[in-house]
Enzyme design. Structure first.
Site, PDB file in Angstrom:
ATOM      1  N   LYS A 173       0.816  -1.210   0.000  1.00 50.94           N
ATOM      2  CA  LYS A 173       0.000   0.000   0.000  1.00 50.94           C
ATOM      3  C   LYS A 173       0.854   1.266   0.000  1.00 50.94           C
ATOM      4  CE  LYS A 173      -0.677   0.038   5.041  1.00 50.94           C
ATOM      5  NZ  LYS A 173       0.030   1.285   5.319  1.00 50.94           N
ATOM      6  N   ASP A 204      -3.750   7.244   4.331  1.00 49.03           N
ATOM      7  CA  ASP A 204      -3.320   5.888   4.648  1.00 49.03           C
ATOM      8  C   ASP A 204      -3.934   5.448   5.980  1.00 49.03           C
ATOM      9  OD1 ASP A 204      -1.989   3.484   4.505  1.00 49.03           O
ATOM     10  OD2 ASP A 204      -0.048   4.285   5.135  1.00 49.03           O
ATOM     11  N   GLU A 205      -4.057   4.140   6.193  1.00 48.99           N
ATOM     12  CA  GLU A 205      -4.557   3.559   7.455  1.00 48.99           C
ATOM     13  C   GLU A 205      -5.893   4.176   7.874  1.00 48.99           C
ATOM     14  OE1 GLU A 205      -3.156   1.021   8.569  1.00 48.99           O
ATOM     15  OE2 GLU A 205      -0.979   1.096   8.444  1.00 48.99           O
ATOM     16  N   GLN A 256      -7.115  -5.085   9.883  1.00 49.34           N
ATOM     17  CA  GLN A 256      -6.003  -4.654  10.723  1.00 49.34           C
ATOM     18  C   GLN A 256      -6.383  -3.476  11.619  1.00 49.34           C
ATOM     19  OE1 GLN A 256      -1.903  -4.932   8.848  1.00 49.34           O
ATOM     20  NE2 GLN A 256      -3.131  -4.883   6.989  1.00 49.34           N
TER      21      GLN A 256
END
Length: 731
Positions: A34, A223-224, A254
């Site tokens: 990613k 991101d995340e 996650q």
């Protein structure tokens, strides 16, 4: 230039990079590249579309990730073209505030408070209100401030912190929480969480601020995203409202921070114009991914995917069942030594656990076997403050140690501060005796102070323990000290529950020591000599050492060899988490297990032990997560008593009923031991020791029970426990 940007991208990665317009969701499995996708998409926008980097915002979850992202982008677009809009969301909000916070009367040079600053303000506020300033009361006040801002008064900025606020000049009858906010306002100081809230306040109340950032940011990448909370999502909604170009990357599997406000469900529910799933893993072997997929597919709140890899098969994951904690730690140590003898660098190995206190048995075993190790992102067990305090009390009882006296005379607080210590040290220099004896003989000097009754109790405690040490076990002495001083109660009230877990683990380790030496003459002095071996290890250099860490600390890391230990039901998954958050808690625990497994590149070891769980105060049984892995995917070592498995199933069902988890939400344990209870299915041919061969015609949801037909008609069917059946090979 185009070929450079798309070089070495797989088909799905390229599809994500090319999706430049509108709302794009990328579901990126563990190890699927990613970061590469984000960096290449940024470079694609700059190099091929000609977008000015100053109009692209790329948000990451940590500063470390931001640095890595900037470095990758710089290599792709040229060092001078990577701008400081590659940052964490807090860093971006600070940029907003530096530019526009003057609009609400704060200077651009406003202060951002750290933890020490917050504690200092809390102490001043407590003093102002005539209250005790112990660590407990300081932490309680800070927790109340956080609750007030997030729940009680979300509009605290407008009501308290501006010069135009109703309570800015009117300080009459202020509570401690209001006084804290007033101090912040007077000193133009923001807590860490205030950064987001103040940014949203500017966006909500000043259209020109909102419009400036909407016009500036043509493209936003995040991101995340599964770790974003509600306020983070609001920021994203505001800044992308004009152009609508929001590119989000995450993995609900996650998401391990829901307990602190993250909203992975928002990522799952978010409707994009384009969705890309990255399921090709570049990190782990097929055997490791099989284990990860087997576990995570039991969760409901996820986007369905199975990770696949192009790496060659290696070896199965290894599962070890130990008879007790000590043998579990010893097996892990021996396994790592064997790998080292085979050429594996210790620095390639990581041991992961659910709770930090679990490092104790490992550390003792590693030191005994001279295995180099480091506690990642934390301190070693015997270096933790509460452990050093406890051992210092024991040293003071055993050997009248001056260093130990200095450490504990004001722990817990006894109003014996620096001035009193200097006074006592002067007396000690004159008398040349241990500090404790000098204090005892000169106690009248403190008779008129607040410290006097506390010092009397302290001296009485130490002398009583000295008299009784020949008749009491070391663990009993420490237990008595912790209770008599009130330290146990203070740790129990402490918001940081791991401190109580750590001292309980210390007592547990002492009892194990006493049991191992039950035929010897154990004295307090001997125990302290032996335990000193575990407290004096040199650990300055982290290179070439086994990494020990909690699973939360392992997020974002990867290691060739990973050991996940302590896989006992109640500890992992944590029944405390399940009681607090029910099915949501269980699913986050399972995601945590998934994160742990997917840290491994080449070798994965899973371990647990029988015995007594000091946290749940109950016997230990294998975790349900182990039983969600088909036995065919594991090489198993150590045999489990069938009665232990029956008790494990009962425990899982009991906790599921207590926490409101319905049948089918999770899978009750089968036998993870080698070849014990396989995965049964309807239509499978099986053998019964007395009834002969038959066919399964029905199976319970938990796999515990089956209806088996042993002849040609229904009259031959029997309802049986699957543990008495043996599968037969398929024709």
């Amino acid at each position: 230039m185009t070929t450079d940007i798309f070089a070495n991208l797989n088909e799905r990665q390229r599809q994500a990079v090319e999706a430049t317009e509108g709302r794009v969701k990328v579901v990126a499995g563990a190890g699927s590249g990613k970061t590469r996708v984000l960096a290449h998409r940024f470079a694609h926008l700059v190099n091929n579309y000609g977008i000015d980097p100053a109009h692209i915002l790329c948000l990451t979850f940590t500063n470390k990730a931001a640095r890595e992202m900037r470095s990758r982008i710089a290599r792709l677009v040229g060092g001078g073209d990577a701008n400081d809009f590659v940052s964490t969301i807090h860093s971006f909000c600070v940029k907003v505030l530096r530019r526009d916070i003057y609009r609400i009367g704060f200077p651009k040079t406003f202060t951002i408070l750290d933890d020490a600053d917050n504690e200092s303000i809390a102490k001043q506020v407590l003093q102002l209100h005539g209250m005790d300033r112990t660590k407990k009361t300081v932490r309680e006040l800070l927790n109340r401030v956080a609750h007030f801002k997030s729940v009680v008064c979300p509009d605290y900025i407008g009501r308290y912190m501006l010069q135009t606020s109703p309570r800015f000049t009117d300080t009459s009858g202020m509570t401690e929480v209001e006084s804290f906010l007033h101090y912040q306002a007077l000193n133009y100081a923001l807590e860490f969480d205030d950064i987001i809230t103040f940014t949203l306040y500017l966006f909500d109340n000043f259209a020109e601020v909102r419009r400036y950032w909407q016009e500036t940011l043509d493209y936003v990448m995040v991101d995340e995203v599964q770790d974003c909370n509600a306020s983070d999502w609001r920021i994203l909604d505001v800044i992308t409202a004009l152009h609508g170009n929001l590119f989000i990357v995450g993995d609900p599997d996650q998401a391990i921070y829901e307990w602190r406000g993250a909203r992975p469900a928002a990522f799952v529910a978010w409707q994009p114009d384009t969705e890309v799933i990255l399921a090709r893993n570049y990190r782990s072997t097929p055997e490791i991914l099989d284990v990860a997929n087997s576990i995570i597919r039991h969760n409901r709140m996820r986007i369905d995917k199975d990770l696949v890899t192009m790496r060659l098969p290696h070896v199965k994951a290894h599962y070890y069942h130990a008879p007790n904690d000590q043998k579990e730690a010893a097996w892990i140590a021996r396994t790592l030594q064997r790998l080292q003898a085979e050429g594996e660098d210790p620095g390639n190995c990581a041991v992961l656990y659910r709770a930090s206190y679990m490092s104790r048995a490992l550390e003792q075993e590693f030191i005994k076997r001279k295995i180099p190790y480091v506690i990642w992102g934390s301190v070693r067990f015997f270096e933790r403050k509460e452990i050093k305090d406890a051992l210092a009390y024991l040293r003071l009882v055993a050997v009248n140690d001056n260093l130990a006296f200095r450490r504990v005379v004001n722990t817990p607080p006894r109003h014996f501060g620096d001035t009193s210590m200097q006074r006592l040290q002067q007396l000690q220099r004159d008398e040349q005796r241990p500090l404790f004896e000098v204090l005892k003989d000169n106690l009248d000097l403190w008779r008129k102070t607040r410290a006097y009754p506390h010092l009397c109790a302290f001296i009485h405690l130490i002398e009583k323990c000295r008299r009784e040490q020949e008749h009491m076990a070391v663990s009993e002495i420490l237990n008595f000290i912790l209770k008599d001083t009130g330290l146990t109660e203070s740790y129990r009230d402490d918001q940081k529950e791991e401190r109580l877990e750590n001292v309980e683990e210390l007592i547990h380790s002492i009892r194990s020591y006493e049991n191992a030496h039950r035929n010897d003459d154990i004295t307090l002095a001997r125990y302290l000599q032996d335990v000193a071996l575990f407290t004096n290890a040199d650990y300055k250099d982290d290179g070439g050492k086994v990494k020990l860490m909690t699973i939360h600390q392992s997020k974002g890391l990867e290691f060739p060899v990973v050991v996940v230990c302590g896989l006992s039901e109640g500890l992992f998954p944590s029944h405390r988490t399940m009681r607090e958050r029910r099915l949501a808690g269980l699913e986050e625990e399972r995601r945590l297990m998934y994160v742990a497994v997917t840290r491994a590149e080449r070798r994965l070891f899973l371990t647990e032990a029988e015995g007594y769980n000091i946290q749940s105060r109950a016997d230990k049984y294998p975790s349900r997560f182990l039983t969600e892995i088909p036995p065919s995917q594991l090489t198993t070592e150590g045999r489990i008593d069938p009665t232990l498995l029956d008790a494990a199933r009962s425990l899982v069902r009991a906790i599921d009923i207590e926490t409101g988890i319905t049948p089918g939400d999770s899978v009750a344990p089968a036998d993870p031991a080698d070849g014990a209870v396989p995965l049964f299915k309807v239509g499978m041919r099986v053998r019964h020791k007395f009834l002969g061969e038959g066919v399964i015609t029905d199976l319970s949801a938990d796999g515990d029970r089956a209806k088996v037909r042993f002849g040609d008609d229904a009259a031959t069917e029997r309802n049986l426990l699957t543990r008495v059946l043996t599968p037969l090979p398929e024709n």
